[in-house]
Design a protein around this motif. Structure first.
Motif, mmCIF file in Angstrom:
data_model
loop_
_atom_site.group_PDB
_atom_site.id
_atom_site.type_symbol
_atom_site.label_atom_id
_atom_site.label_comp_id
_atom_site.label_asym_id
_atom_site.label_seq_id
_atom_site.Cartn_x
_atom_site.Cartn_y
_atom_site.Cartn_z
ATOM 1 N N TYR A 100 0.829 -1.203 0.000
ATOM 2 C CA TYR A 100 0.000 0.000 0.000
ATOM 3 C C TYR A 100 0.864 1.255 0.000
ATOM 4 C CZ TYR A 100 -3.455 -3.450 1.412
ATOM 5 O OH TYR A 100 -4.266 -4.564 1.471
ATOM 6 N N ARG A 101 0.736 2.061 -1.039
ATOM 7 C CA ARG A 101 1.483 3.308 -1.149
ATOM 8 C C ARG A 101 0.557 4.477 -0.833
ATOM 9 N NH1 ARG A 101 2.169 6.107 -5.635
ATOM 10 N NH2 ARG A 101 1.666 4.300 -6.927
ATOM 11 N N ILE A 102 1.020 5.380 0.042
ATOM 12 C CA ILE A 102 0.174 6.468 0.534
ATOM 13 C C ILE A 102 0.039 7.561 -0.523
ATOM 14 C CG2 ILE A 102 -0.069 8.244 2.312
ATOM 15 C CD1 ILE A 102 1.547 6.413 4.172
ATOM 16 N N ILE A 103 -1.208 7.897 -0.840
ATOM 17 C CA ILE A 103 -1.506 8.967 -1.789
ATOM 18 C C ILE A 103 -1.790 10.278 -1.058
ATOM 19 C CG2 ILE A 103 -3.120 9.741 -3.579
ATOM 20 C CD1 ILE A 103 -3.591 6.785 -4.244
ATOM 21 N N GLY A 104 -2.473 10.190 0.060
ATOM 22 C CA GLY A 104 -2.792 11.409 0.802
ATOM 23 C C GLY A 104 -3.670 11.092 1.997
ATOM 24 N N LYS A 105 -4.002 12.111 2.742
ATOM 25 C CA LYS A 105 -4.818 11.982 3.952
ATOM 26 C C LYS A 105 -6.269 12.295 3.634
ATOM 27 C CE LYS A 105 -4.820 13.685 8.731
ATOM 28 N NZ LYS A 105 -4.059 14.519 9.673
ATOM 29 N N MET A 106 -7.180 11.416 4.075
ATOM 30 C CA MET A 106 -8.602 11.610 3.808
ATOM 31 C C MET A 106 -9.344 12.198 5.000
ATOM 32 S SD MET A 106 -9.375 8.017 1.817
ATOM 33 C CE MET A 106 -11.024 8.469 1.308
ATOM 34 N N GLY A 107 -8.859 11.954 6.207
ATOM 35 C CA GLY A 107 -9.554 12.451 7.383
ATOM 36 C C GLY A 107 -8.823 12.067 8.650
ATOM 37 N N GLU A 108 -9.332 12.574 9.771
ATOM 38 C CA GLU A 108 -8.710 12.322 11.063
ATOM 39 C C GLU A 108 -9.778 12.365 12.132
ATOM 40 O OE1 GLU A 108 -5.621 14.722 13.899
ATOM 41 O OE2 GLU A 108 -5.001 14.409 11.824
ATOM 42 N N GLY A 109 -9.612 11.561 13.167
ATOM 43 C CA GLY A 109 -10.546 11.549 14.288
ATOM 44 C C GLY A 109 -9.819 11.172 15.555
ATOM 45 N N THR A 110 -10.574 10.952 16.625
ATOM 46 C CA THR A 110 -9.950 10.579 17.892
ATOM 47 C C THR A 110 -9.263 9.223 17.787
ATOM 48 O OG1 THR A 110 -12.057 9.635 18.617
ATOM 49 C CG2 THR A 110 -11.594 11.906 19.266
ATOM 50 N N PHE A 111 -9.742 8.360 16.901
ATOM 51 C CA PHE A 111 -9.190 7.009 16.747
ATOM 52 C C PHE A 111 -7.828 7.009 16.061
ATOM 53 C CE2 PHE A 111 -11.559 8.098 12.985
ATOM 54 C CZ PHE A 111 -10.697 7.748 11.962
ATOM 55 N N GLY A 112 -7.573 7.994 15.191
ATOM 56 C CA GLY A 112 -6.375 8.013 14.368
ATOM 57 C C GLY A 112 -6.633 8.800 13.095
ATOM 58 N N GLN A 113 -6.208 8.265 11.960
ATOM 59 C CA GLN A 113 -6.402 8.961 10.696
ATOM 60 C C GLN A 113 -6.724 7.962 9.589
ATOM 61 O OE1 GLN A 113 -2.731 11.159 10.182
ATOM 62 N NE2 GLN A 113 -1.571 9.511 11.094
ATOM 63 N N VAL A 114 -7.357 8.478 8.535
ATOM 64 C CA VAL A 114 -7.692 7.653 7.367
ATOM 65 C C VAL A 114 -6.847 8.143 6.199
ATOM 66 C CG1 VAL A 114 -9.485 6.908 5.773
ATOM 67 C CG2 VAL A 114 -10.034 7.257 8.194
ATOM 68 N N LEU A 115 -6.101 7.236 5.588
ATOM 69 C CA LEU A 115 -5.221 7.572 4.474
ATOM 70 C C LEU A 115 -5.741 6.951 3.196
ATOM 71 C CD1 LEU A 115 -1.728 6.901 6.154
ATOM 72 C CD2 LEU A 115 -3.080 9.016 6.150
ATOM 73 N N GLU A 116 -5.667 7.711 2.113
ATOM 74 C CA GLU A 116 -5.950 7.139 0.796
ATOM 75 C C GLU A 116 -4.658 6.502 0.293
ATOM 76 O OE1 GLU A 116 -7.565 8.285 -3.682
ATOM 77 O OE2 GLU A 116 -7.332 9.855 -2.167
ATOM 78 N N CYS A 117 -4.741 5.254 -0.099
ATOM 79 C CA CYS A 117 -3.559 4.508 -0.531
ATOM 80 C C CYS A 117 -3.836 3.809 -1.846
ATOM 81 C CB CYS A 117 -3.138 3.478 0.518
ATOM 82 S SG CYS A 117 -2.642 4.206 2.106
#
Length: 439
Positions: A100-117
């Motif tokens: 999985y190669r990281i393309i960018g950040k999609m969002g963030e919350g108290t749990f952590g973050q969601v990355l587009e890959c």
């Protein structure tokens, strides 16, 4: 009608509710083509565990150890310490494992973050939830994986809830791989200047939402955190249409047009707070604006708390604004009474000791009290009764919708309509085409 990628609109209504940081899906470029592999850098050992989902259905077996120690795999970036809150520190172009190669950040919350890959094996974009490296969030992530696998085993077509593709433990971060979906309904409202959806689109959203809730309840699961942020459109495509409420005014910023999703297909996400019916229930659940009265009163909650949230969501989709915009229990209860009428005495007398302070003489809400601000009083008194509120925003089907909402927003959870019963309500059996209404 013109089709285009989502563009930013000026926010005409300031919404000060505490929210997750907005997903940035709309602002990202399409995923680039996979690049040739680069020589592996020399890094420290990393934690890695990979559990594949086969043919869209997750295997049913116990979790392997979370702390299996393995060697670094090709394509892993140099080791970086987490930030002070335990979030994974990344750079665009890094890899989460060689796959999985990281393309960018999609969002963030108290749990952590969601990355587009970009998934180098499947050749497609995915969303990866990278959980903070803190024990309580890691444990919650493993519970979420259990829920997701249970949903995947029963949701064969994958039409109701977001689909888990894979999960692994990477450098002490639980990473959950999901199909990549479109924006949340909240993001769509926000980027559309909080202009409401047409009633026939609300009907389609409501039907799918209730089908998903009924599906979960049949599996003895309670979502407990239903809200527009956790309902995602499957597609990001939209169309631009005239907004007839603004056509009477010549506006230079183009706000006499609004966007509508090209497809009404939606899916539920975020099962980190989902509870099995037989499990012990925590004292407080749900995001404030969608929290049921039985939760605030501390008299116990179960499946009906999800249906209360559905009612609040449908009002927000029709009006563009959250029904109960508040941050405090007493004000929240006052808003409920303003919109829905007095709380039932039999629920008040059962309120636990933490909620007793909100009432006078046992059965009367003690609002306003000496600490109530003028701003709070204005926020409550500006609210309308539920029928009047809906008729301000709905041009047809208002009667059916009001009746459905009154059943979803019953104070007593024992009297609240169930998901399967709600799906049989006349609001959903009405045929817009037969009545000459546009879809």
């Amino acid at each position: 009608m013109e089709m285009q990628r989502i563009m930013e609109f000026p926010d005409r209504i300031m919404d000060k509710r505490p929210r997750k940081k907005p997903r940035l899906t709309w602002d990202m470029h399409p995923p680039p083509q996979p690049q040739p592999p680069i020589p592996p850098p020399k890094v420290l050992p990393t934690t890695y565990h990979n559990q594949e989902v086969v043919n869209g259905v997750a295997p049913n077996h116990a979790y392997p150890s979370l702390f299996f120690r393995g060697l670094t795999r090709n394509g892993s970036p140099p080791w970086r310490p987490d930030d002070k809150d335990g979030h994974y520190v990344f750079a665009v172009g890094d890899s989460l494992t060689p796959r999985y190669r990281i393309i960018g950040k999609m969002g963030e919350g108290t749990f952590g973050q969601v990355l587009e890959c970009f998934d180098n094996e499947k050749k497609e974009a995915v969303a990866i939830k990278v959980v903070r490296s803190i024990n309580k969030y890691r444990e919650a992530a493993m519970i979420e994986i259990d829920v997701l696998m249970r949903l995947a085993r029963h949701d064969i077509n994958g039409a109701r809830c977001v689909q888990i593709r894979n999960w692994f433990d990477y450098r002490n971060h639980i990473c959950i791989v999901f199909e990549k979906l479109g924006p949340s309904l909240y993001d769509f409202l926000r980027k559309n200047s909080y202009r409401s959806f047409p009633i026939d689109l609300v009907r389609e959203f409501g039907r799918q939402l209730l089908e998903s809730v009924a599906f979960m309840h049949d599996l003895c699961l309670i979502h407990t955190d239903l809200k527009p942020e956790n309902i995602l459109l499957v597609s990001s495509e939209f169309i631009k249409v005239p907004d007839y409420k603004f056509l009477s005014r010549a506006m230079k910023d183009g706000s006499y047009f609004k966007n509508l999703p090209k497809s009404s297909a939606i899916k539920l996400i975020d099962f980190g707070s989902t509870t099995f019916q037989h499990q012990d229930h925590s004292y407080v659940v749900s995001t404030r604006h969608y929290r049921a009265p039985e939760v605030i009163l501390g008299i116990g909650w179960n499946y009906p708390c999800d249906l209360w949230s559905v009612g609040c969501i449908l009002v927000e989709l029709c009006s563009g604004e959250a029904l109960f915009q508040t941050h405090e229990n007493l004000e929240h209860l006052a808003m409920m009474e303003r919109v829905l009428g007095p709380l039932p005495p039999h629920m008040i007398v059962r309120a636990d000791r933490r909620a007793d302070k909100y009432f006078r003489r046992g059965t009367r809400l003690g609002w306003p009290d000496s600490s109530t601000s003028r701003e709070s009083m204005r926020a409550v008194w500006k609210l309308h009764r539920l029928p009047n509120l809906i008729m301000q925003h709905v041009d047809h089907s208002a009667g059916d919708l009001i009746d459905l909402l009154q059943r979803l927003l019953r104070y007593d959870p024992a009297e609240r309509i169930k998901a399967k019963e709600a799906l049989r309500h006349p609001f959903f059996s009405r045929d817009p085409k037969r009545h000459g209404y546009p879809l």
